[in-house]
Enzyme design. Structure first.
Site, PDB file in Angstrom:
ATOM      1  N   HIS A   8       0.808  -1.123  -0.031  1.00 40.86           N
ATOM      2  CA  HIS A   8       0.119  -0.119   0.110  1.00 40.86           C
ATOM      3  C   HIS A   8       0.825   1.254  -0.057  1.00 40.86           C
ATOM      4  O   HIS A   8       0.264   2.431  -0.394  1.00 40.86           O
ATOM      5  CB  HIS A   8      -1.118   0.055   1.084  1.00 40.86           C
ATOM      6  CG  HIS A   8      -0.342   0.338   2.473  1.00 40.86           C
ATOM      7  ND1 HIS A   8      -0.249  -0.845   3.426  1.00 40.86           N
ATOM      8  CD2 HIS A   8      -0.156   1.551   3.273  1.00 40.86           C
ATOM      9  CE1 HIS A   8       0.350  -0.260   4.747  1.00 40.86           C
ATOM     10  NE2 HIS A   8       0.247   1.072   4.233  1.00 40.86           N
ATOM     11  N   ASP A  48       0.159  -7.666   1.429  1.00 37.73           N
ATOM     12  CA  ASP A  48       0.512  -6.252   1.364  1.00 37.73           C
ATOM     13  C   ASP A  48       2.033  -6.066   1.439  1.00 37.73           C
ATOM     14  O   ASP A  48       2.633  -5.328   2.178  1.00 37.73           O
ATOM     15  CB  ASP A  48       0.151  -5.595   2.827  1.00 37.73           C
ATOM     16  CG  ASP A  48      -0.151  -3.989   2.667  1.00 37.73           C
ATOM     17  OD1 ASP A  48       0.186  -3.502   1.558  1.00 37.73           O
ATOM     18  OD2 ASP A  48      -0.248  -3.480   3.750  1.00 37.73           O
ATOM     19  N   SER A  78       4.742   2.551   7.812  1.00 37.68           N
ATOM     20  CA  SER A  78       4.493   1.479   6.856  1.00 37.68           C
ATOM     21  C   SER A  78       5.512   0.829   5.961  1.00 37.68           C
ATOM     22  O   SER A  78       6.272   1.629   5.389  1.00 37.68           O
ATOM     23  CB  SER A  78       3.211   1.953   5.990  1.00 37.68           C
ATOM     24  OG  SER A  78       2.130   2.138   6.614  1.00 37.68           O
TER      25      SER A  78
END
Length: 519
Positions: free
Chosen positions: A153, A183, A256
């Site tokens: 993402h 992911d 992230s």
């Protein structure tokens, strides 16, 4: 906690005399002692009180005692910040009427809440206006020639990726491959090198082990936080393979894709999501485990994509009610709610209502474990499945297919016949039904739920108006009378519950309706 930094000696003296803060200080000492165990390799000194000077003040600790600095120095050169340029054009169907509120169960709501989006936040969707967005994240280098790992993402729809090293130098990078289901993404730095890199841990951490998160929160650059592994095997409903590590090392937006290290400087997880009512860290973060990431990244490096095994079934957990209705002794396994037409499972003879108990001799605890085991085997592999089938255990040999990008389940039901003198029998469960062909807009088969008593047994099991009963007790049903007949027969046979196969929206699942609770 009280901030005692910069206070005068009298304040510090009061702090030292406070019983409550002494307890907190003791806790801190034990935590720091834990760090000493990791650094020194033993427990000597864990309970030892530092020597005091004659004045009664605490003597200075040795240099680098209870510190993660050596680990950080070892790994920080391999951790990078990632800046991504994303060019998008809104779809013609998007509205430009202003902010739109997403419902809490909307998949987009869960996506935007990752790393900081607040629940219920309005998001503006503009009509046919091209625009460029910038995104930021973290990553870590896994080879001297510049391969690096981050979240999918972070780089999804990227048109330009720039890597900033710990020393401030920048390099362009390209996306080698991505895997949306886990992911994860693999990138390659286009220029420079050789680079400092880190490796994945050879074994998973234990709950309670120290971990260190390094990343780029809020675009601040290399930032280090520490904590412990709080739990393993967390399911946060982000996908079929959820098996997250939960950590309490603070991570925020921008972390992230960043790594979480053990005290040996090995990567044990990749920061992916946080639970956050406020948008910031509350000490609950979720990492993709290193053992899962390692296999995915290897596949992306060699093929640019990940292929997984597939048998073509919709599955759900086995509850105690479902186990009773099927004659199972335990609540393990994965109940087959639907089989896709011409799928490996249907070709092998597995049908709806079966329970898959094991794969190649290994027991299956539940749906998530079955999904991971089948996926890990890969396509075109022969697998032996232990199945509870027609009231007995049976082994099925299945040749696995390739998991498609988008799975579409099909539910084919025969019409059949039956009496409709069933209103009173169904009312005892709080149900009012009608043949699907009598309800405008309903699916072509089954029996539609037209009314549910909110205090009835059916409502307690989650049935709602618009649901379609496709099967009752393993039999296809087309009229309310057929449903009532199956329920009546099950009662006479002394069954505790009966399985209803329900189509709700685009999903199919089983509900165990308890017969003893009907009024």
């Amino acid at each position: 906690m009280t901030d005692v930094s910069g206070k005068g000696s009298s304040t510090l003296g009061a702090w030292a005399r406070s019983k409550r803060l002494v307890l907190l200080g003791t806790t801190a000492a034990l935590v720091l002692g834990g760090a000493a165990v990791g650094n020194n390799g033993g427990v000597q000194g864990l309970w030892t009180t530092p020597a005091r000077a004659e004045t009664g003040s605490v003597a200075p600790l040795p240099a680098n005692a209870f510190s993660f600095a050596d680990v950080v120095d070892h790994v920080r050169g391999a951790v990078v910040s990632i800046k991504v340029k994303i060019a998008e054009t809104a779809d013609a169907s998007d509205s430009d009427d202003g902010p739109q509120q997403l419902s809490p169960d909307d998949p987009l709501e869960r996506f935007f809440r990752r790393f900081g989006g607040e629940e219920g936040t309005p998001f503006v969707f503009r009509h046919n206006h091209p625009h460029v967005e910038m995104a930021q994240g973290s990553g870590f280098i896994i080879s001297s020639d510049g391969y690096l790992v981050t979240n999918n993402h972070v780089v999804d729809h990227a048109t330009e990726v720039t890597i900033t090293m710990d020393d401030g130098t920048t390099h362009p990078a390209k996306v080698i491959g991505t895997d949306k289901r886990t992911d994860l993404a693999l990138l390659k730095i286009k220029s420079g090198g050789p680079f400092k890199y880190v490796g994945f841990a050879s074994k998973p951490p234990r709950v309670g082990d120290w971990v260190i998160a390094v990343g780029n929160p809020f675009g601040l650059g290399g930032t280090v936080t520490a904590g412990i592994v709080s739990a393993r095997g967390r399911d946060i409903n982000s996908g079929p393979y959820d098996d997250y590590l939960q950590i309490d090392a603070p991570v925020n937006r921008g972390n992230s894709g960043g790594p979480t290290f053990n005290t040996q400087g090995e990567v044990v997880g990749i920061n992916t999501a946080i639970y956050s009512p406020s948008g910031g860290s509350v000490g609950i973060g979720f990492d993709i485990p290193a053992d899962e990431a390692h296999g995915v990244i290897a596949a992306l490096e060699s093929k640019g994509t990940v292929t997984r095994g597939w048998i073509g079934v919709q599955i759900q957990p086995v509850t105690s009610d479902i186990a009773d209705s099927l004659g199972l002794k335990g609540e393990t396994g994965a109940l087959v709610a639907d089989t896709e037409k011409d799928s490996p499972a249907s070709k092998a003879g597995i049908k709806t209502g079966d329970v898959i108990l094991g794969v190649n001799g290994d027991p299956v605890d539940g749906p998530r474990e079955l999904a991971r085991k089948i996926a890990a085997l890969g396509p075109n592999v022969d697998a032996s499945l232990l199945v509870w089938h027609d009231g007995a255990q049976k082994t099925f040999d299945v040749k696995l297919g390739t998991l498609p990008n988008d799975q579409v389940a099909s539910a084919d039901a025969d019409s059949g016949t039956g009496t409709d003198n069933s209103a009173s029998a169904l009312a005892s469960f709080g149900l009012t039904l009608a043949p699907s062909d009598s309800v405008p807009g309903a699916v072509a088969a089954g029996v539609v739920v037209t009314n549910v008593d909110p205090d009835g047994t059916a409502a307690q099991k989650g049935l709602k108006v618009g649901d379609v009963i496709l099967q009752a007790g393993g039999k296809q049903v087309a009229t309310p009378g057929q449903v009532a007949d199956v329920l009546g027969d099950a009662k006479k046979a002394g069954r505790k519950a009966i399985l209803l196969r329900i189509k709700s929206g685009d999903e199919t699942h089983f509900v165990a309706l308890e017969l003893g609770k009907a009024s």
